[in-house]
Design a protein around this motif. Structure first.
Motif, PDB file in Angstrom:
ATOM      1  N   ARG A   1       4.889   4.186  -4.726  1.00 49.04           N
ATOM      2  CA  ARG A   1       3.792   3.038  -4.809  1.00 49.04           C
ATOM      3  C   ARG A   1       4.278   1.795  -4.135  1.00 49.04           C
ATOM      4  NH1 ARG A   1      -0.971   5.249  -7.075  1.00 49.04           N
ATOM      5  NH2 ARG A   1      -0.561   6.943  -8.321  1.00 49.04           N
ATOM      6  N   LEU A   2       5.299   1.169  -4.454  1.00 47.09           N
ATOM      7  CA  LEU A   2       5.705  -0.124  -3.968  1.00 47.09           C
ATOM      8  C   LEU A   2       6.756   0.047  -2.670  1.00 47.09           C
ATOM      9  CD1 LEU A   2       5.780  -2.997  -4.892  1.00 47.09           C
ATOM     10  CD2 LEU A   2       8.017  -2.644  -6.093  1.00 47.09           C
ATOM     11  N   ILE A   3       6.246  -0.968  -1.714  1.00 42.22           N
ATOM     12  CA  ILE A   3       6.796  -0.795  -0.445  1.00 42.22           C
ATOM     13  C   ILE A   3       7.060  -2.410  -0.278  1.00 42.22           C
ATOM     14  CG2 ILE A   3       6.326  -0.702   1.941  1.00 42.22           C
ATOM     15  CD1 ILE A   3       4.250   1.462   1.478  1.00 42.22           C
ATOM     16  N   GLY A   4       8.257  -2.803   0.116  1.00 42.82           N
ATOM     17  CA  GLY A   4       8.862  -3.994   0.431  1.00 42.82           C
ATOM     18  C   GLY A   4      10.130  -4.017   0.065  1.00 42.82           C
ATOM     19  N   ASN A   5      10.984  -5.295   0.303  1.00 42.49           N
ATOM     20  CA  ASN A   5      12.167  -5.403   0.275  1.00 42.49           C
ATOM     21  C   ASN A   5      12.265  -6.624  -1.013  1.00 42.49           C
ATOM     22  OD1 ASN A   5      12.251  -3.999   2.849  1.00 42.49           O
ATOM     23  ND2 ASN A   5      14.224  -4.577   2.970  1.00 42.49           N
ATOM     24  N   GLY A   6      13.550  -6.460  -1.832  1.00 43.92           N
ATOM     25  CA  GLY A   6      13.636  -7.218  -3.033  1.00 43.92           C
ATOM     26  C   GLY A   6      15.032  -7.458  -3.181  1.00 43.92           C
ATOM     27  N   ASP A   7      15.277  -8.441  -4.237  1.00 45.43           N
ATOM     28  CA  ASP A   7      16.595  -8.606  -4.891  1.00 45.43           C
ATOM     29  C   ASP A   7      16.320  -8.365  -6.247  1.00 45.43           C
ATOM     30  OD1 ASP A   7      17.249  -9.790  -2.346  1.00 45.43           O
ATOM     31  OD2 ASP A   7      16.729 -11.948  -2.979  1.00 45.43           O
ATOM     32  N   LEU A   8      17.603  -7.797  -6.919  1.00 41.83           N
ATOM     33  CA  LEU A   8      17.555  -7.349  -8.149  1.00 41.83           C
ATOM     34  C   LEU A   8      18.943  -7.775  -8.742  1.00 41.83           C
ATOM     35  CD1 LEU A   8      16.347  -5.635 -10.667  1.00 41.83           C
ATOM     36  CD2 LEU A   8      17.303  -3.543  -9.603  1.00 41.83           C
ATOM     37  N   ARG A   9      18.837  -8.260 -10.150  1.00 44.40           N
ATOM     38  CA  ARG A   9      20.132  -8.542 -10.846  1.00 44.40           C
ATOM     39  C   ARG A   9      19.875  -7.919 -12.070  1.00 44.40           C
ATOM     40  NH1 ARG A   9      24.198 -12.488 -11.136  1.00 44.40           N
ATOM     41  NH2 ARG A   9      25.800 -11.468 -12.631  1.00 44.40           N
ATOM     42  N   LEU A  10      20.999  -7.034 -12.440  1.00 43.25           N
ATOM     43  CA  LEU A  10      21.032  -5.988 -13.470  1.00 43.25           C
ATOM     44  C   LEU A  10      22.226  -5.794 -14.459  1.00 43.25           C
ATOM     45  CD1 LEU A  10      19.386  -3.628 -14.994  1.00 43.25           C
ATOM     46  CD2 LEU A  10      19.947  -2.176 -13.048  1.00 43.25           C
ATOM     47  N   LYS A  11      22.171  -6.207 -15.690  1.00 43.29           N
ATOM     48  CA  LYS A  11      23.127  -5.721 -16.347  1.00 43.29           C
ATOM     49  C   LYS A  11      22.605  -4.640 -17.554  1.00 43.29           C
ATOM     50  CE  LYS A  11      25.190 -10.285 -16.769  1.00 43.29           C
ATOM     51  NZ  LYS A  11      25.704 -11.282 -17.872  1.00 43.29           N
ATOM     52  N   PHE A  12      23.409  -3.665 -17.551  1.00 44.04           N
ATOM     53  CA  PHE A  12      22.925  -2.358 -18.296  1.00 44.04           C
ATOM     54  C   PHE A  12      24.174  -1.732 -18.814  1.00 44.04           C
ATOM     55  CE2 PHE A  12      23.876  -0.924 -14.289  1.00 44.04           C
ATOM     56  CZ  PHE A  12      24.443   0.578 -14.488  1.00 44.04           C
ATOM     57  N   LEU A  13      23.509  -0.928 -20.091  1.00 46.43           N
ATOM     58  CA  LEU A  13      24.553   0.073 -20.800  1.00 46.43           C
ATOM     59  C   LEU A  13      23.910   1.119 -21.264  1.00 46.43           C
ATOM     60  CD1 LEU A  13      27.241   0.755 -21.998  1.00 46.43           C
ATOM     61  CD2 LEU A  13      26.808  -0.558 -23.836  1.00 46.43           C
TER      62      LEU A  13
ATOM     63  N   LYS B   1       7.420 -10.241   0.862  1.00 45.30           N
ATOM     64  CA  LYS B   1       6.052  -9.677   1.347  1.00 45.30           C
ATOM     65  C   LYS B   1       6.253  -7.996   1.292  1.00 45.30           C
ATOM     66  CE  LYS B   1       4.485 -13.247   4.370  1.00 45.30           C
ATOM     67  NZ  LYS B   1       3.959 -13.480   5.855  1.00 45.30           N
ATOM     68  N   GLY B   2       5.075  -7.532   0.807  1.00 42.42           N
ATOM     69  CA  GLY B   2       5.166  -5.987   0.509  1.00 42.42           C
ATOM     70  C   GLY B   2       3.711  -5.531   0.478  1.00 42.42           C
ATOM     71  N   GLU B   3       3.545  -4.414  -0.140  1.00 48.76           N
ATOM     72  CA  GLU B   3       2.341  -3.438  -0.483  1.00 48.76           C
ATOM     73  C   GLU B   3       2.593  -2.740  -1.464  1.00 48.76           C
ATOM     74  OE1 GLU B   3       0.764   0.113   1.830  1.00 48.76           O
ATOM     75  OE2 GLU B   3       1.074  -1.492   3.157  1.00 48.76           O
ATOM     76  N   LEU B   4       1.393  -2.963  -2.402  1.00 50.58           N
ATOM     77  CA  LEU B   4       1.305  -1.898  -3.349  1.00 50.58           C
ATOM     78  C   LEU B   4       0.183  -0.853  -3.304  1.00 50.58           C
ATOM     79  CD1 LEU B   4       2.012  -1.411  -6.518  1.00 50.58           C
ATOM     80  CD2 LEU B   4       0.107  -2.776  -7.253  1.00 50.58           C
ATOM     81  N   ARG B   5       0.511   0.457  -3.332  1.00 52.27           N
ATOM     82  CA  ARG B   5      -0.007   1.522  -2.682  1.00 52.27           C
ATOM     83  C   ARG B   5      -0.959   2.000  -3.828  1.00 52.27           C
ATOM     84  NH1 ARG B   5       3.601   5.599   0.396  1.00 52.27           N
ATOM     85  NH2 ARG B   5       1.370   6.717   0.251  1.00 52.27           N
ATOM     86  N   GLY B   6      -2.289   2.403  -3.551  1.00 54.04           N
ATOM     87  CA  GLY B   6      -2.850   3.217  -4.613  1.00 54.04           C
ATOM     88  C   GLY B   6      -3.867   2.146  -5.602  1.00 54.04           C
ATOM     89  N   LEU B   7      -3.953   0.915  -5.191  1.00 51.11           N
ATOM     90  CA  LEU B   7      -4.831   0.064  -5.997  1.00 51.11           C
ATOM     91  C   LEU B   7      -5.024  -1.153  -5.107  1.00 51.11           C
ATOM     92  CD1 LEU B   7      -5.857  -1.023  -8.728  1.00 51.11           C
ATOM     93  CD2 LEU B   7      -3.354  -2.140  -8.838  1.00 51.11           C
ATOM     94  N   ASP B   8      -6.353  -1.621  -5.048  1.00 50.58           N
ATOM     95  CA  ASP B   8      -6.912  -2.736  -4.324  1.00 50.58           C
ATOM     96  C   ASP B   8      -7.471  -3.611  -5.452  1.00 50.58           C
ATOM     97  OD1 ASP B   8      -8.177  -4.668  -3.037  1.00 50.58           O
ATOM     98  OD2 ASP B   8      -9.588  -3.020  -1.914  1.00 50.58           O
ATOM     99  N   LEU B   9      -6.489  -4.421  -5.835  1.00 53.88           N
ATOM    100  CA  LEU B   9      -6.861  -5.459  -6.917  1.00 53.88           C
ATOM    101  C   LEU B   9      -7.986  -6.202  -6.576  1.00 53.88           C
ATOM    102  CD1 LEU B   9      -3.443  -6.853  -8.333  1.00 53.88           C
ATOM    103  CD2 LEU B   9      -5.195  -5.586  -9.651  1.00 53.88           C
TER     104      LEU B   9
END
Length: 280
Positions: free
Chosen positions: A59-71, A94-102
């Protein structure tokens, strides 16, 4: 890749993936069981194909940055997902959330603006999060769109693939962010089939609390005004009936004490004059 006694460390200089790049470190540890962990920086990634591969979410369309630490620890993907711990942040352009018109949902207070063909175009989305025992929690999400802004907080269960999230969207707000229509929106259920519900009870409760605060502030203001009027009337009577006149920077109480002391001093002076006169 460095392997030492069943532990592999992958140093990722730069990997092209999902229209972006991935760098950082990824570790697979097989000593006494299986664990995976990492410290990754994902830049400019296309979110829809990434989320489809990770969890079947499209449902989420767009480009993004992510920082992640995990175990994560476990002998299966399910066990690892349910054990994850860590932290991170995400920022989308900029992007698009599909399935929902807020915006449509807020204008009509109708959850019918959910489903195929509905969407919300956004300008930016940002959030930070922590992960504990496979549950990702967030309390600072900011969502900005041409006709809607929103803040959000809640939890995403990575193992069960469920949502329990609360959005506070504001539609048609003024340029300075004030005004507009705000109705809390609850998002629950599975990633594949989330449920959307307008929290009208919370809205009524919040408005009642706001009105109560306004009434309390008004009552305090009226009490302060009444007290000020009473002080003015008291000062007038004190001046007219008792001859108490305040000097610059002097309170009525100080003026009364000064006037009383002046009267005592004057009376003492008269008594002394009579005593001295009687002695002659």
């Amino acid at each position: 890749t460095t392997i030492d006694r069943s532990r592999a460390v992958f140093d990722l200089r730069q990997i092209a993936a999902y229209q972006g790049t991935v760098s950082g470190q990824f570790v697979v540890n097989g000593r006494g069981g299986l664990s995976v962990g990492g410290d990754l920086v994902l830049a400019g990634l296309a979110m829809q194909p990434l989320l489809i591969d990770l969890g079947g979410y499209d449902r989420l369309i767009g480009n993004g940055d992510l920082r992640l630490k995990f175990l994560g620890v476990g002998n299966s993907i399910d066990a690892i997902m349910r054990s994850f711990s860590g932290s991170g942040s995400v920022s989308l352009g900029k992007g698009e959330l599909r399935g929902l018109d807020l915006a449509g949902m807020l204008r009509t207070l109708d959850t019918g603006y959910v489903g195929a063909g509905q969407k919300t175009i956004f300008e930016t989305v940002s959030a930070s999060f922590v992960i504990d025992k496979g549950v990702l929690t967030n309390n600072d999400m900011v969502f900005k769109a041409p006709y809607v802004t929103a803040s959000g907080n809640g939890a995403v269960n990575l193992g069960a693939r469920t949502l329990d999230y609360r959005l506070r969207p504001v539609a048609l707000a003024a340029v300075d962010g004030s005004g507009g229509v705000m109705v809390p929106l609850l998002i629950t259920g599975t990633w594949a089939n989330p449920k959307f519900r307008l929290d009208l009870e919370a809205l009524a409760r919040e408005r009642f609390e706001e009105q109560a605060k306004e009434l309390e502030a008004r009552a305090k203001a009226e009490a302060a005004a009444a007290e000020a009027r009473a002080r003015v009337e008291l000062a007038r009577k004190a001046e007219q009936e008792l001859g108490i006149v305040r000097q610059n920077g002097e309170s009525l109480e100080d003026a009364a004490r000064r006037r009383a002391q002046e009267a005592i001093d004057a009376e003492a002076g008269r008594l002394l004059e009579r005593l001295l006169g009687g002695g002659n």
